[in-house]
Design a protein around this motif. Structure first.
Motif, PDB file in Angstrom:
ATOM      1  N   ASN A 122      19.989  67.214  14.338  1.00 27.57           N
ATOM      2  CA  ASN A 122      21.443  66.821  14.415  1.00 27.57           C
ATOM      3  C   ASN A 122      22.211  67.489  15.137  1.00 27.57           C
ATOM      4  O   ASN A 122      22.399  68.801  15.097  1.00 27.57           O
ATOM      5  CB  ASN A 122      21.954  66.890  12.866  1.00 27.57           C
ATOM      6  CG  ASN A 122      23.312  66.120  12.664  1.00 27.57           C
ATOM      7  OD1 ASN A 122      24.197  65.777  13.669  1.00 27.57           O
ATOM      8  ND2 ASN A 122      23.745  65.761  11.655  1.00 27.57           N
ATOM      9  N   GLY A 123      22.967  66.792  16.054  1.00 25.98           N
ATOM     10  CA  GLY A 123      23.807  67.619  17.218  1.00 25.98           C
ATOM     11  C   GLY A 123      25.150  67.922  16.714  1.00 25.98           C
ATOM     12  O   GLY A 123      25.805  68.287  17.326  1.00 25.98           O
ATOM     13  N   PRO A 125      27.963  69.736  15.226  1.00 23.76           N
ATOM     14  CA  PRO A 125      28.593  71.119  14.552  1.00 23.76           C
ATOM     15  C   PRO A 125      29.014  71.095  13.209  1.00 23.76           C
ATOM     16  O   PRO A 125      29.785  70.232  12.746  1.00 23.76           O
ATOM     17  CB  PRO A 125      29.623  71.566  15.577  1.00 23.76           C
ATOM     18  CG  PRO A 125      29.388  70.480  16.849  1.00 23.76           C
ATOM     19  CD  PRO A 125      28.991  69.289  16.290  1.00 23.76           C
ATOM     20  N   ILE A 126      28.843  72.110  12.385  1.00 27.62           N
ATOM     21  CA  ILE A 126      29.259  72.212  11.004  1.00 27.62           C
ATOM     22  C   ILE A 126      29.853  73.461  11.244  1.00 27.62           C
ATOM     23  O   ILE A 126      29.282  74.694  11.353  1.00 27.62           O
ATOM     24  CB  ILE A 126      27.762  72.349  10.052  1.00 27.62           C
ATOM     25  CG1 ILE A 126      26.962  71.212  10.296  1.00 27.62           C
ATOM     26  CG2 ILE A 126      28.468  72.533   8.661  1.00 27.62           C
ATOM     27  CD1 ILE A 126      25.842  71.047   9.518  1.00 27.62           C
TER      28      ILE A 126
ATOM     29  N   ALA B  32      42.262  78.367   9.503  1.00 30.37           N
ATOM     30  CA  ALA B  32      40.838  78.583  10.069  1.00 30.37           C
ATOM     31  C   ALA B  32      40.908  79.818  10.975  1.00 30.37           C
ATOM     32  O   ALA B  32      39.754  80.380  11.517  1.00 30.37           O
ATOM     33  CB  ALA B  32      40.362  77.399  10.773  1.00 30.37           C
ATOM     34  N   VAL B 123      26.718  79.881  15.248  1.00 28.33           N
ATOM     35  CA  VAL B 123      27.533  79.862  14.082  1.00 28.33           C
ATOM     36  C   VAL B 123      27.872  78.238  13.452  1.00 28.33           C
ATOM     37  O   VAL B 123      27.911  78.053  12.432  1.00 28.33           O
ATOM     38  CB  VAL B 123      29.038  80.211  14.817  1.00 28.33           C
ATOM     39  CG1 VAL B 123      30.226  80.076  13.696  1.00 28.33           C
ATOM     40  CG2 VAL B 123      29.063  81.871  15.177  1.00 28.33           C
ATOM     41  N   LEU B 124      27.800  77.496  14.470  1.00 27.61           N
ATOM     42  CA  LEU B 124      28.055  76.060  14.153  1.00 27.61           C
ATOM     43  C   LEU B 124      26.853  75.325  13.652  1.00 27.61           C
ATOM     44  O   LEU B 124      26.964  74.022  13.613  1.00 27.61           O
ATOM     45  CB  LEU B 124      28.721  75.333  15.275  1.00 27.61           C
ATOM     46  CG  LEU B 124      30.037  76.118  15.784  1.00 27.61           C
ATOM     47  CD1 LEU B 124      30.703  75.278  16.884  1.00 27.61           C
ATOM     48  CD2 LEU B 124      31.050  76.151  14.406  1.00 27.61           C
ATOM     49  N   ASN B 125      25.683  75.773  13.827  1.00 27.53           N
ATOM     50  CA  ASN B 125      24.477  75.161  13.137  1.00 27.53           C
ATOM     51  C   ASN B 125      24.100  73.913  13.767  1.00 27.53           C
ATOM     52  O   ASN B 125      23.350  73.058  12.811  1.00 27.53           O
ATOM     53  CB  ASN B 125      24.583  75.272  11.691  1.00 27.53           C
ATOM     54  CG  ASN B 125      23.388  75.320  10.786  1.00 27.53           C
ATOM     55  OD1 ASN B 125      22.398  76.068  11.200  1.00 27.53           O
ATOM     56  ND2 ASN B 125      23.462  74.582   9.689  1.00 27.53           N
ATOM     57  N   TYR B 126      24.228  73.566  14.705  1.00 24.69           N
ATOM     58  CA  TYR B 126      23.794  72.484  15.398  1.00 24.69           C
ATOM     59  C   TYR B 126      22.613  72.818  16.599  1.00 24.69           C
ATOM     60  O   TYR B 126      22.582  73.871  17.209  1.00 24.69           O
ATOM     61  CB  TYR B 126      24.794  71.682  16.247  1.00 24.69           C
ATOM     62  CG  TYR B 126      25.439  72.279  17.449  1.00 24.69           C
ATOM     63  CD1 TYR B 126      25.062  72.085  18.581  1.00 24.69           C
ATOM     64  CD2 TYR B 126      26.633  73.103  17.248  1.00 24.69           C
ATOM     65  CE1 TYR B 126      25.528  72.665  19.781  1.00 24.69           C
ATOM     66  CE2 TYR B 126      27.302  73.546  18.405  1.00 24.69           C
ATOM     67  CZ  TYR B 126      26.704  73.160  19.810  1.00 24.69           C
ATOM     68  OH  TYR B 126      27.121  74.050  20.643  1.00 24.69           O
ATOM     69  N   VAL B 127      21.615  71.764  16.676  1.00 23.46           N
ATOM     70  CA  VAL B 127      20.684  72.005  17.657  1.00 23.46           C
ATOM     71  C   VAL B 127      21.456  71.795  19.130  1.00 23.46           C
ATOM     72  O   VAL B 127      21.954  70.816  19.418  1.00 23.46           O
ATOM     73  CB  VAL B 127      19.598  70.949  17.561  1.00 23.46           C
ATOM     74  CG1 VAL B 127      18.492  71.269  18.441  1.00 23.46           C
ATOM     75  CG2 VAL B 127      19.138  71.190  16.274  1.00 23.46           C
ATOM     76  N   HIS B 179      28.532  67.482  20.908  1.00 21.76           N
ATOM     77  CA  HIS B 179      28.875  68.889  20.895  1.00 21.76           C
ATOM     78  C   HIS B 179      29.151  69.418  22.326  1.00 21.76           C
ATOM     79  O   HIS B 179      28.940  70.520  22.722  1.00 21.76           O
ATOM     80  CB  HIS B 179      27.910  69.803  20.342  1.00 21.76           C
ATOM     81  CG  HIS B 179      26.480  69.611  20.601  1.00 21.76           C
ATOM     82  ND1 HIS B 179      25.433  69.226  19.897  1.00 21.76           N
ATOM     83  CD2 HIS B 179      25.860  69.613  22.015  1.00 21.76           C
ATOM     84  CE1 HIS B 179      24.247  68.946  20.687  1.00 21.76           C
ATOM     85  NE2 HIS B 179      24.362  69.577  21.950  1.00 21.76           N
ATOM     86  N   GLU B 182      31.785  72.026  22.245  1.00 23.10           N
ATOM     87  CA  GLU B 182      31.253  73.395  21.857  1.00 23.10           C
ATOM     88  C   GLU B 182      30.366  74.030  22.938  1.00 23.10           C
ATOM     89  O   GLU B 182      30.417  75.329  23.262  1.00 23.10           O
ATOM     90  CB  GLU B 182      30.330  73.357  20.540  1.00 23.10           C
ATOM     91  CG  GLU B 182      31.284  73.074  19.170  1.00 23.10           C
ATOM     92  CD  GLU B 182      31.915  71.542  19.222  1.00 23.10           C
ATOM     93  OE1 GLU B 182      31.258  70.872  19.878  1.00 23.10           O
ATOM     94  OE2 GLU B 182      32.592  71.552  18.063  1.00 23.10           O
ATOM     95  N   PHE B 228      35.914  78.769  17.276  1.00 23.18           N
ATOM     96  CA  PHE B 228      36.220  77.252  17.802  1.00 23.18           C
ATOM     97  C   PHE B 228      36.856  76.605  16.678  1.00 23.18           C
ATOM     98  O   PHE B 228      36.343  76.368  15.609  1.00 23.18           O
ATOM     99  CB  PHE B 228      34.846  76.549  18.347  1.00 23.18           C
ATOM    100  CG  PHE B 228      35.092  75.391  18.979  1.00 23.18           C
ATOM    101  CD1 PHE B 228      35.132  75.416  20.309  1.00 23.18           C
ATOM    102  CD2 PHE B 228      35.212  74.065  18.297  1.00 23.18           C
ATOM    103  CE1 PHE B 228      35.210  74.181  20.909  1.00 23.18           C
ATOM    104  CE2 PHE B 228      35.465  72.910  18.994  1.00 23.18           C
ATOM    105  CZ  PHE B 228      35.595  72.954  20.195  1.00 23.18           C
ATOM    106  N   GLU B 229      38.125  76.249  16.954  1.00 24.51           N
ATOM    107  CA  GLU B 229      39.102  75.571  15.809  1.00 24.51           C
ATOM    108  C   GLU B 229      39.205  74.295  16.555  1.00 24.51           C
ATOM    109  O   GLU B 229      40.155  74.234  17.478  1.00 24.51           O
ATOM    110  CB  GLU B 229      40.222  76.345  15.489  1.00 24.51           C
ATOM    111  CG  GLU B 229      41.268  75.640  14.774  1.00 24.51           C
ATOM    112  CD  GLU B 229      40.886  74.973  13.554  1.00 24.51           C
ATOM    113  OE1 GLU B 229      39.931  75.614  12.920  1.00 24.51           O
ATOM    114  OE2 GLU B 229      40.980  73.691  13.350  1.00 24.51           O
TER     115      GLU B 229
END
Lengths: 186, 527
Positions: A122-123, A125-126, B32, B123-127, B179, B182, B228-229
């Motif tokens: 999943n692309g 961001p979290i 944040a 940090v943002l946990n995306y691929v 993303h 990001e 990143f906010e």
């Protein structure tokens, strides 16, 4: 509401002085907590079926505890009730203070998107805070009910288990404070 | 025996912790930015030396096909925005910004982009899959950085670029769906210059006096990591201004003219340039290359993704003078203490090459987009940029709608060589949209019924669409065919999900599919 017979409660020699009152209060409190869990379950099903199922399980379990209290609960049953509700309290604190990897995102701006063909994952961001749930009126009410319920269940225990259980719950609270102090929580 | 006071005290420890910790976290999470590094720890403006990204060299050239081959690896790198505090970023070849391409018009290029980014964002946990867009290029659809044509970590893709356009400043950046903001914030952006005989023959500044300025903003956590906010998906606005990756740098300049290729590579921030002296700058180029005639300005607005080539003449300043490039206020941008300044120029008395120290009266009068007549337009289309129920949309649609349609849904289907007027509309007063249309150059006809702003009087591919503004642009879909994207270039809007596509139809020839040249798994094949 039918009152549990004091003699059905597992008492030590002296027995709880207010066993009926404690049990009655316990029934009300676990009922409140259970109904709140069931009330919010549908919205959690929208996040993830596993989360929604958990809320149903918690709600049904708490209502079942109420029934058991009415019917009369032995020491072992009371300890199971304490452990289960203490577990729920712990999970609540964790969900509001730490980013739990198995929880979906909760920030208002977060949108789910369709899968991207060929993507390795999943692309979307979290954001770190997005898996920390905000504190709300309903969940805080549920928490307070569970904390009061814990007190009632502990009060119904015989002296020795009561002392050990109270110490264990205190240790749990201290552990949470230490975890916050060292940055594990919050 | 009832519950003793001691028991109650013991359990109140748990109760107190269970109530207080979530409430405390809830209050601190309201902002944040709670972990943002203190302003006092940031470098003071104009204390960091200016630097220019290196020019990349091809790994080989093929004289038969007149093609140069380049190899770029996207990979993590550590930079020191705050001295002594490493910040992880991602760079093309590990550079932030990426290396600059200098390409002679008419020479084709093949750029191999290798995704060696980590499996997930730290940090943002995306691929971090990527899709590299050469912004401003007439690339074929499969090499245009189509947002869903992705390259996963551990894959690579060869991008083919024709470089047939007039001399111009393009830029390459990530365009991976959901993303892009990001990835670009992490550093995946760089300049790409096409040069040609006309541009080289003009007596404008060249060589060391032709200076790329890739400007952006960022924000740091106290541990140096990037913060990143997205501000409820309205945009990201950092408190640190970066020029070529350096915070508020200071550049030594000689007493002559310099040409600055200013690229706004921010995620969301726009700029309003001016000099601290109040003196005039001269715009000589826009997105589509050199303008027909020089445009003197004392201040101008510069939206995300736009490029302006600006000449500043330092000859009249005494040695030792410091001139500051300032940033004025832009409605709905979030400003911080030092976001009103960008960089400084310190005038030095060094000897210099006097060539290329003029601004001729005529620059490029033959830019094709500037020669199209409005009377040739055969239709007008309206593109409304709207936030609807929390979703960023164009004409009510999102990129998810395009995906759901199996990439068949389009906002427009012009024919090759059609001329059209597109009316870009933003009815909101709450935000602006830098509207970008891939593949084509356009000319701005009017802004809210009035003439375009002075600096916009050149060929463009991105139009700043301000609050409650309508911008009419004239487009010729010359020689194109296939599906191309149009979107908001506020990258947070773009990601969620203000993107659509149009399909240029050539009745005599089939178009290429955006997915017809997919990424390949590593290890690399021959280049």
């Amino acid at each position: 509401m039918p009152m549990p017979a004091p003699e059905k409660l597992d008492q030590d020699a002296s027995g709880p002085a207010h066993a009926v009152e404690y049990a009655t209060a316990g029934v009300v409190l676990t009922g409140v907590a259970g109904l709140i869990h069931l009330w919010v379950a549908p919205e959690h099903f929208q996040e993830a079926w596993v989360v929604g199922s958990f809320f149903v399980l918690a709600g049904v379990g708490q209502l079942a505890l109420g029934v058991a209290l009415v019917r009369g609960l032995g020491t072992r049953g009371l300890l199971v009730g304490v452990a289960a509700n203490a577990g729920l309290v712990c999970l609540y604190v964790l969900s509001r203070t730490a980013a739990l990897p198995f929880l979906p995102a909760h920030d208002e701006g977060h949108h789910e998107h369709l899968p991207v063909a060929g993507a390795a994952g999943n692309g979307v961001p979290i954001f770190p805070r997005s898996s920390i749930e905000p504190v709300g009126l309903l969940d805080m009410t549920c928490l307070l009910a569970e904390l009061a319920l814990l007190a009632m269940l502990v009060a119904l225990l015989p002296t020795n288990p009561r002392r050990v259980t109270a110490n264990a719950l205190m240790a749990l609270g201290l552990l949470a404070v230490v975890a916050r102090a060292v940055g594990v929580l919050g | 025996m009832s519950l003793s006071r001691r028991d109650l005290v013991k359990m109140s420890v748990l109760g107190g912790a269970a109530v207080a910790l979530p409430l405390e976290r809830s209050v601190s999470a309201a902002s944040a930015l709670g972990n943002r590094i203190a302003s006092s720890r940031l470098p003071a403006p104009f204390t960091t030396p200016f630097a220019v990204p290196p020019v990349i060299s091809p790994v080989r050239s093929d004289p038969v096909s007149v093609t140069d081959f380049y190899r770029i690896t996207m990979k993590p790198t550590f930079v020191e925005i705050v001295p002594g505090l490493p910040t992880q970023m991602w760079g093309y070849n590990g550079l932030v910004p990426g290396p600059t391409f200098r390409i002679q018009r008419g020479r084709k290029t093949v750029v191999r982009q290798i995704n060696n980014l980590p499996p997930v964002h730290p940090v943002l946990n995306y691929v971090p899959y990527t899709s590299v867009h050469l912004h401003g290029s007439v690339s074929l659809p499969q090499y245009d950085g189509y947002a869903s044509d992705i390259t996963n970590p551990g894959e690579y893709k060869d991008y083919h670029y024709p470089n047939t356009q007039h001399a111009r400043t393009l830029w390459y950046h990530d365009h991976g769906v959901h993303h892009t903001a990001e990835n670009v914030s992490m550093g995946l952006a760089g300049q790409y210059h096409i040069i040609d005989a006309l541009e080289q023959s003009l007596p404008i500044p060249h060589g060391e006096f032709d200076v790329p300025l890739t400007v952006g903003d960022t924000m740091l956590n106290s541990d140096g990591s990037l913060l990143f906010e997205p501000n409820d998906e309205s945009g990201f606005f950092g408190d640190v201004i970066l020029v070529n990756g350096r915070p508020w740098p200071v550049m030594q300049v000689k007493k002559r003219k310099y040409r600055f290729r200013i690229l706004n590579a921010s995620v969301s921030r726009s700029f309003r340039w001016s000099l601290s002296t109040g003196d005039t700058m001269t715009v000589i180029g826009t997105d589509g290359g050199l303008v027909p005639t020089p445009i003197p300005v004392t201040t101008f607005r510069h939206g995300v993704a736009e490029r302006y080539e600006v000449v500043i003449d330092f000859k009249n300043y005494p040695v030792g003078t410091r001139i500051i490039l300032r940033n004025g206020n832009i409605e709905n941008d979030i400003n911080f203490t030092n976001t009103n300044k960008v960089m400084a120029f310190d005038v030095v008395g060094d000897a210099f090459d006097p060539s290329g120290n003029l601004i001729p009266d005529v620059l490029d009068p033959t830019q094709p987009a500037m020669l199209v007549n409005e009377t040739d337009s055969i239709r007008t289309r309206t593109m409304e940029f709207v936030r609807d129920d929390g979703q960023w949309t164009i004409n009510g649609g999102t990129w998810d709608d395009v995906i759901a349609s199996h990439f068949t849904k389009v906002l427009a289907s012009p024919r090759t060589n059609d001329v059209e007027v597109w009316n870009l509309v933003n009815k909101s007063g709450g935000w602006h949209h830098p509207a970008h249309i891939h593949f084509i150059d356009f000319r701005i006809l009017s802004r809210n019924g009035r003439p375009p702003q002075p600096q916009e009087r050149g060929a463009k591919d991105t139009a700043f669409l301000g609050e409650n503004e309508s911008v009419r642009v004239l487009i010729k879909f010359d020689d194109g065919r296939g599906k191309y994207m149009e979107h908001c270039h506020n990258l947070v809007h773009e990601d969620h999900d203000m993107m659509g596509q149009f399909n240029i139809i050539d009745p005599n020839r089939a178009s290429d599919d955006p997915f017809s040249a997919p990424a390949q798994r590593l290890p690399e094949g021959p280049l």
